[in-house]
Design an enzyme around this catalytic site. Structure first.
Site, PDB file in Angstrom:
ATOM      1  N   ASP A  97      -3.300   4.533   2.691  1.00  0.00           N
ATOM      2  CA  ASP A  97      -3.646   4.914   4.067  1.00  0.00           C
ATOM      3  C   ASP A  97      -3.195   6.344   4.290  1.00  0.00           C
ATOM      4  O   ASP A  97      -2.021   6.668   4.115  1.00  0.00           O
ATOM      5  CB  ASP A  97      -2.904   4.022   5.079  1.00  0.00           C
ATOM      6  CG  ASP A  97      -3.645   2.746   5.391  1.00  0.00           C
ATOM      7  OD1 ASP A  97      -4.726   2.517   4.792  1.00  0.00           O
ATOM      8  OD2 ASP A  97      -3.155   1.981   6.234  1.00  0.00           O
ATOM      9  N   ASP A 134       0.851  -1.188   0.000  1.00  0.00           N
ATOM     10  CA  ASP A 134       0.000   0.000   0.000  1.00  0.00           C
ATOM     11  C   ASP A 134       0.886   1.238   0.000  1.00  0.00           C
ATOM     12  O   ASP A 134       2.109   1.132  -0.003  1.00  0.00           O
ATOM     13  CB  ASP A 134      -0.925  -0.012   1.226  1.00  0.00           C
ATOM     14  CG  ASP A 134      -0.171   0.167   2.541  1.00  0.00           C
ATOM     15  OD1 ASP A 134       1.069   0.245   2.527  1.00  0.00           O
ATOM     16  OD2 ASP A 134      -0.834   0.238   3.578  1.00  0.00           O
ATOM     17  N   ASP A 171       1.423   4.685   2.281  1.00  0.00           N
ATOM     18  CA  ASP A 171       1.100   5.300   3.573  1.00  0.00           C
ATOM     19  C   ASP A 171       1.573   6.751   3.551  1.00  0.00           C
ATOM     20  O   ASP A 171       2.739   7.024   3.249  1.00  0.00           O
ATOM     21  CB  ASP A 171       1.818   4.550   4.704  1.00  0.00           C
ATOM     22  CG  ASP A 171       1.561   3.050   4.679  1.00  0.00           C
ATOM     23  OD1 ASP A 171       0.433   2.645   4.974  1.00  0.00           O
ATOM     24  OD2 ASP A 171       2.500   2.287   4.334  1.00  0.00           O
TER      25      ASP A 171
HETATM   26  N1  DCP Z   1       2.079  -0.140  11.670  1.00  0.00           N
HETATM   27  C1  DCP Z   1       2.251  -0.743  12.898  1.00  0.00           C
HETATM   28  N2  DCP Z   1       1.303  -1.603  13.376  1.00  0.00           N
HETATM   29  C2  DCP Z   1       0.215  -1.891  12.625  1.00  0.00           C
HETATM   30  C3  DCP Z   1       0.031  -1.283  11.374  1.00  0.00           C
HETATM   31  C4  DCP Z   1       0.993  -0.420  10.925  1.00  0.00           C
HETATM   32  O1  DCP Z   1       3.240  -0.509  13.575  1.00  0.00           O
HETATM   33  N3  DCP Z   1      -0.691  -2.745  13.113  1.00  0.00           N
HETATM   34  C5  DCP Z   1       3.081   0.815  11.188  1.00  0.00           C
HETATM   35  C6  DCP Z   1       4.349   0.169  10.812  1.00  0.00           C
HETATM   36  C7  DCP Z   1       4.279   0.070   9.345  1.00  0.00           C
HETATM   37  C8  DCP Z   1       3.431   1.249   8.966  1.00  0.00           C
HETATM   38  O2  DCP Z   1       2.574   1.469  10.052  1.00  0.00           O
HETATM   39  O3  DCP Z   1       5.524   0.144   8.718  1.00  0.00           O
HETATM   40  C9  DCP Z   1       2.668   1.014   7.729  1.00  0.00           C
HETATM   41  O4  DCP Z   1       1.995  -0.244   7.767  1.00  0.00           O
HETATM   42  P1  DCP Z   1       2.025  -1.206   6.516  1.00  0.00           P
HETATM   43  O5  DCP Z   1       1.187  -2.384   6.878  1.00  0.00           O
HETATM   44  O6  DCP Z   1       1.667  -0.467   5.296  1.00  0.00           O
HETATM   45  O7  DCP Z   1       3.551  -1.694   6.493  1.00  0.00           O
HETATM   46  P2  DCP Z   1       4.727  -1.336   5.494  1.00  0.00           P
HETATM   47  O8  DCP Z   1       4.461  -0.044   4.815  1.00  0.00           O
HETATM   48  O9  DCP Z   1       5.962  -1.451   6.305  1.00  0.00           O
HETATM   49  O10 DCP Z   1       4.695  -2.549   4.489  1.00  0.00           O
HETATM   50  P3  DCP Z   1       4.222  -2.573   2.955  1.00  0.00           P
HETATM   51  O11 DCP Z   1       5.443  -2.203   2.197  1.00  0.00           O
HETATM   52  O12 DCP Z   1       3.794  -3.972   2.696  1.00  0.00           O
HETATM   53  O13 DCP Z   1       3.104  -1.600   2.804  1.00  0.00           O
HETATM   54 MG    MG Z   2       2.746   0.270   3.675  1.00  0.00          MG
END
Ligand code: DCP
Ligand code: MG
Length: 379
Positions: free
Chosen positions: A303, A204, A206
């Site tokens: 998001d 996604d 963010d």
């Molecule tokens: N986050 C967190 N706990 C959660 C959801 C999110 O700590 N339950 C924080 C850490 C993540 C950030 O928000 O890095 C964004 O969530 P993502 O699920 O989008 O994670 P990433 O961006 O790291 O992974 P991706 O590249 O798959 O989007």
């Molecule tokens: Mg993400």
């Protein structure tokens, strides 16, 4: 000479937030296996086991070279008996029998397919599997009622399971910037999540929105969403309102620190870049499908989070990830420093007061940790 004498013995600190973990992983075969077992545990709602495998994988991710010998793992933290067994299996046989049998299991495959739908978690997937639903076709003919998020998730299933590229994330960032600036001129937006850590793809996009004058950000999200909606950029959105209130007694132990900002979970309709070599594509402007069946847009999960400037550093740190890095920062704060860290604030339980910070560097300093830049938080 024996292997033991030649083997490099690694040494790493036990919390992931004490380590530098770049995207340059020398042990992907091992970490992919442990991550799959972590995912299996999470999908079975065995969270403790899931975290244990995530921690074990994270230790291997920060090693400077590939593990070739079990002896090298002596003294490494977070590697339990089960992880050892998996690593040993791979080093000796090239694969892990547990990983292989998981990948072949009907239940795991069904859980993966069903939780691949936006809005579907492990609980829902498990309920559906118990009702005999293992794939999307069975779900569609089952008569199960889907909520609005799940209907959108099913409708855009293929797109949402296609990795988002950095270029697409930047394109989304520009659209959101245009929206934000048109409703509040000096507002600022920052790309967070995996892309801020330097990942080339993600699941996604963010984005964190703030304004240099405290309070100006209040009520911003609905306006941004209306702007995006009026321009046809949103296929789905759900906005939640900030309910965080600082109290003198300290943070009211948030069960999840992610749900208290003005936040918007959305699915964007992103126009694909039209190649100059495809003239018939341009002629069909506004029409969803190309003559050859190739679409002019794709769906992307986005998001959006709005933070007041006073909490910006905490939001930035809390939303940059990785998820394990965040979890480990909070564990470090609680267990080693008697502090409570969230995406809004840092509370010192001994001094009974909040510790202010205007940068991530200050937060690491409050926590007594060496500063780790985003590109080294890929635990
Ligand atoms: N986050 C967190 N706990 C959660 C959801 C999110 O700590 N339950 C924080 C850490 C993540 C950030 O928000 O890095 C964004 O969530 P993502 O699920 O989008 O994670 P990433 O961006 O790291 O992974 P991706 O590249 O798959 O989007
Ligand atoms: Mg993400």
């Amino acid at each position: 000479q024996n292997d033991e004498a030649k083997a490099v013995v690694f040494s790493v600190p036990s919390y992931a937030c004490q380590r530098r973990t770049t995207l340059d992983n020398h042990n992907t075969i091992l970490t992919d296996a442990l991550s799959l077992l972590a995912e299996k545990a999470e999908l079975s709602e065995e969270d403790g086991r899931g975290v244990a495998f995530r921690r074990a994988a994270a230790v291997l991710k920060c090693l400077p070279q590939p593990v070739t010998n079990m002896m090298q793992l002596r003294g490494l933290p977070c590697l339990g008996e089960h992880s050892f067994r998996v690593i040993k299996d791979i080093l000796e046989n090239g694969t892990s029998s547990e990983v292989e049998s998981t990948q072949q299991s009907e239940r795991y495959k069904a859980l993966k397919v069903l939780t691949g739908i936006f809005g579907v978690g492990a609980k829902t997937a498990d309920r559906w599997i118990r009702a005999g639903i293992h794939n999307l076709r069975q779900l569609q003919t089952s008569g199960q009622t889907l909520n609005q998020a799940q209907r959108a998730g099913l409708q855009h299933y293929d797109d949402l399971n296609l990795p988002v590229t950095k270029a697409e994330a930047d394109a989304i960032g520009e659209i959101v910037e245009e929206a934000v600036v048109s409703v509040l001129p000096d507002a600022q937006i920052t790309l967070i999540g995996g892309f801020r850590r330097g990942k080339l793809t993600g699941h996604d996009v963010d984005l964190l929105i703030t304004h240099p004058d405290e309070g100006k950000e209040v009520g911003l999200m609905p306006k941004v969403v209306s702007w995006l909606q009026s321009k046809g950029f949103l296929l789905y959105q759900k906005t939640t309102i900030n309910s965080y209130l600082e109290s003198e007694e300290g943070p009211r132990r948030p069960s999840s620190n992610m749900d208290r900002f003005e936040r918007c979970f959305s699915i964007f309709k992103l126009q694909k870049k039209v190649e100059a070599a495809q003239p018939e594509t341009q002629a069909e402007n506004g029409i969803q499908h190309h003559k050859s069946g190739c679409r002019l847009w794709r769906a992307v999960r986005v998001d959006l989070v709005v933070s007041p400037i006073s909490q910006f550093a905490f939001a930035l740190l809390g939303w940059t990830g990785s998820k394990l890095f965040e979890r480990e920062l909070r564990r470090w704060a609680g267990h080693e420093k008697a502090m409570s860290l969230g995406s809004h604030a840092l509370y010192d339980n001994r001094q009974s007061r909040y510790l202010r910070a205007t940068s991530e560097e200050e937060i690491f300093a409050h926590l007594g940790l060496e500063y780790i830049p985003p590109s080294e938080r890929n635990a």
